[in-house]
Design a protein around this motif. Structure first.
Motif, PDB file in Angstrom:
ATOM      1  N   UNK A  52      -2.399   9.822 -19.090  1.00  0.00           N
ATOM      2  CA  UNK A  52      -2.751  10.828 -18.081  1.00  0.00           C
ATOM      3  C   UNK A  52      -2.628  10.172 -16.706  1.00  0.00           C
ATOM      4  N   UNK A  53      -1.701  10.679 -15.895  1.00  0.00           N
ATOM      5  CA  UNK A  53      -1.457  10.164 -14.541  1.00  0.00           C
ATOM      6  C   UNK A  53      -1.986  11.161 -13.527  1.00  0.00           C
ATOM      7  N   UNK A  54      -2.714  10.672 -12.524  1.00  0.00           N
ATOM      8  CA  UNK A  54      -3.267  11.526 -11.471  1.00  0.00           C
ATOM      9  C   UNK A  54      -2.822  10.978 -10.115  1.00  0.00           C
ATOM     10  N   UNK A  55      -2.215  11.834  -9.309  1.00  0.00           N
ATOM     11  CA  UNK A  55      -1.760  11.457  -7.971  1.00  0.00           C
ATOM     12  C   UNK A  55      -2.211  12.511  -6.972  1.00  0.00           C
ATOM     13  N   UNK A  56      -2.214  12.147  -5.679  1.00  0.00           N
ATOM     14  CA  UNK A  56      -2.652  13.064  -4.638  1.00  0.00           C
ATOM     15  C   UNK A  56      -1.649  13.079  -3.498  1.00  0.00           C
ATOM     16  N   UNK A  57      -1.478  14.255  -2.903  1.00  0.00           N
ATOM     17  CA  UNK A  57      -0.562  14.405  -1.780  1.00  0.00           C
ATOM     18  C   UNK A  57      -1.169  15.245  -0.677  1.00  0.00           C
ATOM     19  N   UNK A  58      -0.618  15.141   0.530  1.00  0.00           N
ATOM     20  CA  UNK A  58      -1.099  15.916   1.667  1.00  0.00           C
ATOM     21  C   UNK A  58      -1.302  15.031   2.881  1.00  0.00           C
ATOM     22  N   UNK A  59      -1.477  15.674   4.046  1.00  0.00           N
ATOM     23  CA  UNK A  59      -1.585  14.930   5.294  1.00  0.00           C
ATOM     24  C   UNK A  59      -2.851  14.067   5.354  1.00  0.00           C
ATOM     25  N   UNK A  60      -3.962  14.599   4.879  1.00  0.00           N
ATOM     26  CA  UNK A  60      -5.195  13.812   4.918  1.00  0.00           C
ATOM     27  C   UNK A  60      -5.079  12.590   4.021  1.00  0.00           C
ATOM     28  N   UNK A  61      -4.451  12.757   2.848  1.00  0.00           N
ATOM     29  CA  UNK A  61      -4.282  11.630   1.924  1.00  0.00           C
ATOM     30  C   UNK A  61      -3.405  10.549   2.554  1.00  0.00           C
ATOM     31  N   UNK A  62      -2.413  10.970   3.333  1.00  0.00           N
ATOM     32  CA  UNK A  62      -1.508  10.014   3.964  1.00  0.00           C
ATOM     33  C   UNK A  62      -2.261   9.041   4.853  1.00  0.00           C
ATOM     34  N   UNK A  63      -3.318   9.499   5.503  1.00  0.00           N
ATOM     35  CA  UNK A  63      -4.027   8.665   6.466  1.00  0.00           C
ATOM     36  C   UNK A  63      -4.631   7.415   5.832  1.00  0.00           C
ATOM     37  N   UNK A  64      -5.110   7.507   4.607  1.00  0.00           N
ATOM     38  CA  UNK A  64      -5.797   6.353   4.016  1.00  0.00           C
ATOM     39  C   UNK A  64      -4.842   5.351   3.390  1.00  0.00           C
ATOM     40  N   UNK A  65      -3.571   5.724   3.228  1.00  0.00           N
ATOM     41  CA  UNK A  65      -2.627   4.761   2.661  1.00  0.00           C
ATOM     42  C   UNK A  65      -1.794   4.086   3.744  1.00  0.00           C
ATOM     43  N   UNK A  66      -2.078   4.412   5.005  1.00  0.00           N
ATOM     44  CA  UNK A  66      -1.407   3.728   6.097  1.00  0.00           C
ATOM     45  C   UNK A  66      -2.057   2.380   6.346  1.00  0.00           C
ATOM     46  N   UNK A  67      -1.301   1.446   6.897  1.00  0.00           N
ATOM     47  CA  UNK A  67      -1.877   0.128   7.207  1.00  0.00           C
ATOM     48  C   UNK A  67      -3.010   0.268   8.215  1.00  0.00           C
ATOM     49  N   UNK A  68      -3.854  -0.755   8.359  1.00  0.00           N
ATOM     50  CA  UNK A  68      -4.955  -0.690   9.332  1.00  0.00           C
ATOM     51  C   UNK A  68      -4.444  -0.402  10.734  1.00  0.00           C
ATOM     52  N   UNK A  69      -5.182   0.394  11.483  1.00  0.00           N
ATOM     53  CA  UNK A  69      -4.802   0.728  12.851  1.00  0.00           C
ATOM     54  C   UNK A  69      -4.697  -0.545  13.683  1.00  0.00           C
ATOM     55  N   UNK A  70      -3.591  -0.652  14.411  1.00  0.00           N
ATOM     56  CA  UNK A  70      -3.394  -1.823  15.261  1.00  0.00           C
ATOM     57  C   UNK A  70      -2.649  -2.959  14.607  1.00  0.00           C
ATOM     58  N   UNK A  71      -2.312  -2.846  13.311  1.00  0.00           N
ATOM     59  CA  UNK A  71      -1.616  -3.942  12.633  1.00  0.00           C
ATOM     60  C   UNK A  71      -0.258  -4.204  13.272  1.00  0.00           C
ATOM     61  N   UNK A  72       0.517  -3.132  13.494  1.00  0.00           N
ATOM     62  CA  UNK A  72       1.852  -3.310  14.068  1.00  0.00           C
ATOM     63  C   UNK A  72       1.765  -3.890  15.475  1.00  0.00           C
TER      64      UNK A  72
END
Length: 809
Positions: free
Chosen positions: A153-173
Motif C-alpha cells: 500500500x503506497x500513499x502519496x500527497x500532492x498540491x501546493x501546500x504539500x510542495x512547501x514542506x519538501x522544499x529546501x530550508x529557506x535561505x539555503x540557495x
C-alpha cells in the motif's frame, strides 16, 4: 557624500543596522501575503474564471490530494479501508482542515476510484491559501497519511501546500551563493577584510529589500517567486557593484593615495558607474510593465527595490566600511610591499595584457570562433515552447511527483489538468455531446447549473503540458463551442497557462524592442557614438539567444536535469523570457559600460582606437570576469531553491552572464572594435550638438594640473628602453594635448633617444608605442625648462593613462 560617509562611518553603520533590524522585525510581525495572479484581462480563460467565481463562490482555502495505490486486490478491500479511513478521519479533525472528500463517502466518492480499483484519492481542503497554511499542519497531514502505508500500500500527497514542506530550508540557495562568492572574492583580493566588504553590502541591500517586499505584499499582489528573484539579482549586483568600487579603492591606495582620498576617488569614479549601472537595471526591470502582465508587477517592485537598496548600500555603507578598515583593505603582503617599495606604477600586466594583445593581433579569428560558439548554443532556441511547470516536473523522488504520476496512471494523463468549459447560454446537452466526441477528450460531464451558469468538467487524454492539450483548447474554442451554438468559455489552470504563454509571446517583440532601444539611447549619450550602442544591441540579442538555447537544452530537452536534480523536462515558464531579458539587458549594460568607458577614456586622450581597445580590455577584463564568476556562482546556487521558476532563472542567467562576460565582452566585442577601427567612435556633428552630455565614469582629477599658457616653446626628451635597460629603436613617441589633439610625433633613434617639441608650458600626454613591446602613456607637466621623460617598455604589460608627473627637469 562619500567623504561624509567615510568620516561618519559609525553613524552610517548604525543607521543601516537599525534599518535592517527594524524592517526585519516589522516584516516578521506582519508575515508574508504573496499571491500568484496569472489571470489576464480580455482572455477567454479570465472570462471563464470570472463567471465561475460569480456562480460558484468558494472558500479561498487550498485543495490538496492524498493518493494511494495497492499492488494486489482493490482499494475497496476492508484491509485497505481500515488503514486509510482512520487516517482521513484524523486529518479531518485537525485545526485548519476545512473538509476531506473521501472516495468511501457514498456513491459520490466512487468517481475517486480508478476503473481497475487499484488507485484512489481524497481531496483535502485547507481553511487558508497554500502560502498561509502553517508548515507544521502540512507536515502533520503528510505524516498522518503516510503512516497508513504498509507493504503493498503506497500513499502519496500532492498540491501546493504539500510542495512547501519538501522544499529546501529557506535561505539555503542564498547561503550557498554567498559562500561561493566569498571564495571567488578571497581569491581575487587575497584579503579576508576586502572579501567581506562586498558580501556585507549585498546582505544589507538584499535583506532590507526582501523585508520591504514582504511588507508590500500586503498592499498589492506580489507572486511568491518575487522574493527569490529579488534575492537572486540583488546578491549578484550588490556583490558586483561593491567589487568594482573596492577594486578601484584598493588600486588608489596601491598608487600612494591616502585611504580617505582613495575611497572618495573610488566613489566619484566607479561609484558613478555603479549608479548608472543600477539605474539601467531598474529601467530594464521597469520595461516589464509595458507588457501589461499583472503577474509581473510584483516582480518589478521586489527586484527593483532590492537593486536600488543594493546600490544605495554600495555608495553609502561601503565608504563607511572602508573607513573602518583603512589600509587593512589590502592584504598583508600588499601592505608590506607598499611600505618597502612605495606606490606601484599603474599598468595592466600578466594574462589580461597578453590576452588583450592576442585579440588585437588576431581579431578576425577570435571573432569567428566566438560567433560559432554563440551560434551553436543558440540553435536550441528554435524549439522554444512556453508554458507552465507543474508537479509533474518535480524530482521523481518527491511525494508530489509520485502523487502526480499515480493520478495520471489511475485516471489518465489529463486528470492533473482538467479544463472547465463555462456555458452561459445555449443547449448544454448538445455542447457536452460535442465535447465528448472531440478527439483528445477522455471524458466530459456537466455540473448542476447555478445562476444561469453551467460548468462542464473536461478531462483531456493528454497531460497539461502536452502540445496536444493546447490544440484541444483551440479546437474547443474555435470549432466545438461555435458549432453547438453556445456562448461558452474554456477555463481552468491549463487554459490559463496557455493564454498566459500566448499573451507573453505576442508582447515579447514589443518588450525586446523597448529595452534594446532604451539601451541604444543610453549608450549613444554616454559614449557619443552610433557604432558602440549598435554593437551592444547586437551583442545583447546574441547573448539572449544563446542563453535561451542553453535553457531549452536543459529544461525542455532534459539535458543534465538528472545531474542537477531538477526533475522532469517540460516547457519553459511563460514569464521567464521577459524576466530574463530584463535582467540580462541590465547586466549586459553593466559590463558594456565598465568595458567601453575605459576604452572611451583612452580614445579621448590618444585618438588611437587600437590602443584604446587594447588598454580598455587589459584593464577591465579581470574585474569583469571576477564579477561575472561571482554572479554565475550566485545564480547557480538558486538551483537549490526548490522552486522550478527560480531554478530556471538561475541556470538561464548563469549561462547568460558567463557567455556575456567570457565570450562577448572579453573576445567578440573587442575583436569587432579592432576590426571597425576609428569608426567605433563616429557620430555625426549635427547629432553631437543635440545630444545631452552624460559622464558615466569621469577621469580622476589630476594632481598639479596646469593648462597651456602663453610662453616660449620647450621640449620633452628622454630615452626609450626595454626591461633590461637596452635602447629601443623605432619606438613612436607622440605628444598630445589633453583633448587628444596630436601636437608632435617622432621615432626614437638607435640609442633610444627622442625629442618632442612642446608649444608652451602646461599639461600634455606623452605616448610611447613600439611594435614588439607594450605601450605607455603618461600625463606630464611641462614648465619653462625642457623636461626629461625616460620610458621603459615591457612586452607583457599595457600601461594606462597615468596621473600627471613632472619627471626630471
Amino acid at each position: 557624500m562619500a567623504r561624509w560617509c567615510y568620516r561618519h562611518r559609525l553613524l552610517v553603520l548604525l543607521l543601516w543596522v537599525g534599518a535592517l533590524v527594524g524592517m526585519g522585525a516589522t516584516a516578521s510581525a506582519k508575515g508574508p501575503d504573496y499571491a500568484n495572479v496569472f489571470s489576464l484581462p480580455n482572455t477567454d480563460s479570465k472570462t471563464a474564471y470570472d463567471l465561475m467565481t460569480k456562480a460558484f463562490p468558494k472558500a479561498s482555502g487550498d485543495t490538496d490530494t492524498v493518493v494511494w495505490k495497492v499492488e494486489r486486490g482493490s482499494v475497496r478491500d476492508e484491509a485497505v479501508r481500515a488503514r486509510i479511513q482512520p487516517a482521513l478521519a484524523k486529518i479531518a479533525r485537525m485545526p485548519g482542515i476545512g473538509a476531506v472528500g473521501s472516495p468511501y463517502a457514498g456513491p459520490q466518492g466512487a468517481a475517486q476510484i480508478s476503473r481497475d480499483g487499484t488507485i484512489a484519492y481524497a481531496q483535502l481542503t485547507f481553511t487558508e491559501r497554500a502560502n498561509e497554511v502553517p508548515q507544521e499542519l502540512v507536515q502533520d497531514v503528510v505524516d498522518t497519511a503516510q503512516d497508513a502505508e504498509r507493504g503493498g500500500l503506497e500513499v502519496e500527497l500532492g498540491g501546493q501546500a504539500i510542495t512547501r514542506i519538501q522544499q529546501p530550508p529557506t535561505g539555503l540557495s542564498e547561503m550557498v551563493g554567498i559562500v561561493a562568492a566569498a571564495v571567488v572574492l578571497f581569491l581575487a583580493f587575497g584579503s579576508l577584510f576586502a572579501m567581506l566588504l562586498p558580501i556585507a553590502v549585498a546582505v544589507f541591500g538584499v535583506g532590507i529589500g526582501l523585508f520591504s517586499t514582504q511588507l508590500i505584499s500586503h498592499v498589492t499582489d506580489v507572486p511568491d517567486i518575487a522574493p527569490l528573484l529579488a534575492s537572486l539579482i540583488g546578491l549578484g549586483v550588490g556583490i558586483d557593484y561593491a567589487l568594482f568600487i573596492v577594486t578601484r579603492h584598493r588600486r588608489g591606495i596601491l598608487r600612494g593615495m591616502e585611504p580617505e582620498e582613495a575611497a572618495v576617488t573610488a566613489l566619484n569614479t566607479s561609484g558613478r558607474a555603479v549608479l548608472f549601472a543600477g539605474g539601467t537595471v531598474c529601467i530594464a526591470l521597469a520595461g516589464m510593465l509595458v507588457t501589461n502582465l499583472r503577474f509581473l508587477d510584483g516582480v518589478v517592485i521586489g527586484t527593483s527595490l532590492t537593486v536600488v537598496l543594493s546600490v544605495l548600500a554600495a555608495v553609502t555603507l561601503l565608504p563607511a566600511l572602508l573607513g573602518l578598515l583603512g589600509p587593512r583593505v589590502l592584504s598583508r603582503r600588499q601592505r608590506r610591499r607598499l611600505a618597502a617599495q612605495g606606490p606601484e606604477a599603474e599598468r595592466a600586466s600578466g594574462l589580461a595584457a597578453k590576452w588583450s594583445a592576442t585579440v588585437q593581433k588576431r581579431p578576425r579569428t577570435i571573432a569567428v570562433l566566438a560567433v560559432v560558439v554563440m551560434t551553436v548554443l543558440a540553435l536550441p532556441v528554435l524549439s522554444l515552447r512556453l508554458g507552465a511547470a507543474d508537479q509533474g516536473n518535480d524530482d521523481a523522488s518527491t511525494t508530489t511527483r509520485k502523487a502526480y504520476d499515480l493520478l495520471a496512471e489511475g485516471f489518465g494523463p489529463g486528470f492533473n489538468g482538467p479544463l472547465q468549459v463555462v456555458s452561459v447560454s445555449g443547449d448544454t446537452d448538445t455542447l457536452v455531446q460535442g465535447i465528448r466526441e472531440t478527439d483528445g477528450v477522455a471524458r466530459a460531464a456537466a455540473l448542476p447549473p447555478a445562476q444561469g451558469v453551467t460548468v462542464i468538467q473536461v478531462v483531456p487524454t493528454t497531460s497539461p503540458q502536452s502540445e496536444q492539450t493546447d490544440r484541444l483548447i483551440d479546437t474547443l474554442r474555435d470549432e466545438v463551442i461555435p458549432k453547438a451554438g453556445a456562448q461558452a468559455h474554456v477555463g481552468g489552470v491549463t487554459a490559463v497557462s496557455k493564454d498566459f504563454a500566448s499573451v507573453t509571446g505576442d508582447r515579447l517583440p514589443y518588450f525586446i524592442g523597448t529595452i534594446i532601444g532604451l539601451g541604444f539611447l543610453l549608450l549613444l549619450i554616454a559614449f557619443r557614438s552610433l557604432v558602440v550602442p549598435l554593437t551592444a544591441a547586437v551583442m545583447n540579442l546574441i547573448a539572449a539567444a544563446s542563453s535561451f538555447g542553453v535553457l531549452v537544452a536543459v529544461f525542455q530537452w532534459g539535458w543534465g536535469l538528472d545531474l542537477l536534480g531538477l526533475g522532469k523536462e517540460g516547457p519553459i515558464q511563460a514569464f521567464l523570457p521577459i524576466i530574463m531579458l530584463s535582467l540580462l539587458f541590465g547586466l549586459s549594460m553593466d559590463y558594456q559600460v565598465f568595458l567601453v568607458s575605459r576604452m572611451h577614456e583612452e580614445w579621448v586622450h590618444t585618438r588611437d582606437n587600437a590602443r584604446a581597445v587594447r588598454v580598455g580590455l587589459a584593464e577591465t577584463s579581470r574585474v569583469i570576469n571576477s564579477a561575472a564568476l561571482i554572479m554565475v556562482c550566485v545564480f547557480l546556487a538558486f538551483v537549490l531553491s526548490g522552486n522550478s521558476g527560480a531554478a530556471m532563472a538561475g541556470v538561464g542567467l548563469a549561462a547568460a552572464v558567463a557567455l556575456d562576460a567570457f565570450v562577448l565582452r572579453t573576445a567578440l566585442v573587442p575583436a569587432v572594435m579592432h576590426l571597425l577601427g576609428g569608426a567605433n567612435w563616429w557620430l555625426p556633428g549635427w547629432l553631437e550638438r543635440r545630444l545631452p552630455h552624460l559622464a558615466v565614469e569621469p577621469a580622476e582629477e589630476p594632481q598639479q594640473e596646469r593648462t597651456p599658457t602663453a610662453g616660449g616653446a620647450t621640449v620633452v626628451y628622454g630615452f626609450v628602453r626595454d626591461a633590461e635597460g637596452e635602447p629601443v629603436q623605432g619606438a613612436a613617441a607622440t605628444l598630445l594635448s589633453k583633448g587628444g589633439r596630436q601636437l608632435d610625433r617622432v621615432t626614437s633613434l638607435a640609442d633610444g633617444s627622442y625629442i618632442l617639441a612642446v608649444p608652451s608650458p602646461g599639461t600634455y600626454l606623452v605616448a610611447i608605442t613600439a611594435a614588439a613591446y607594450g605601450s605607455k602613456a603618461r600625463h606630464v607637466v611641462v614648465g619653462e625648462e625642457p623636461l626629461v621623460h625616460d620610458v621603459e617598455l615591457a612586452g607583457d604589460e599595457v600601461d594606462a593613462v597615468n596621473r600627471p608627473s613632472t619627471a626630471r627637469p
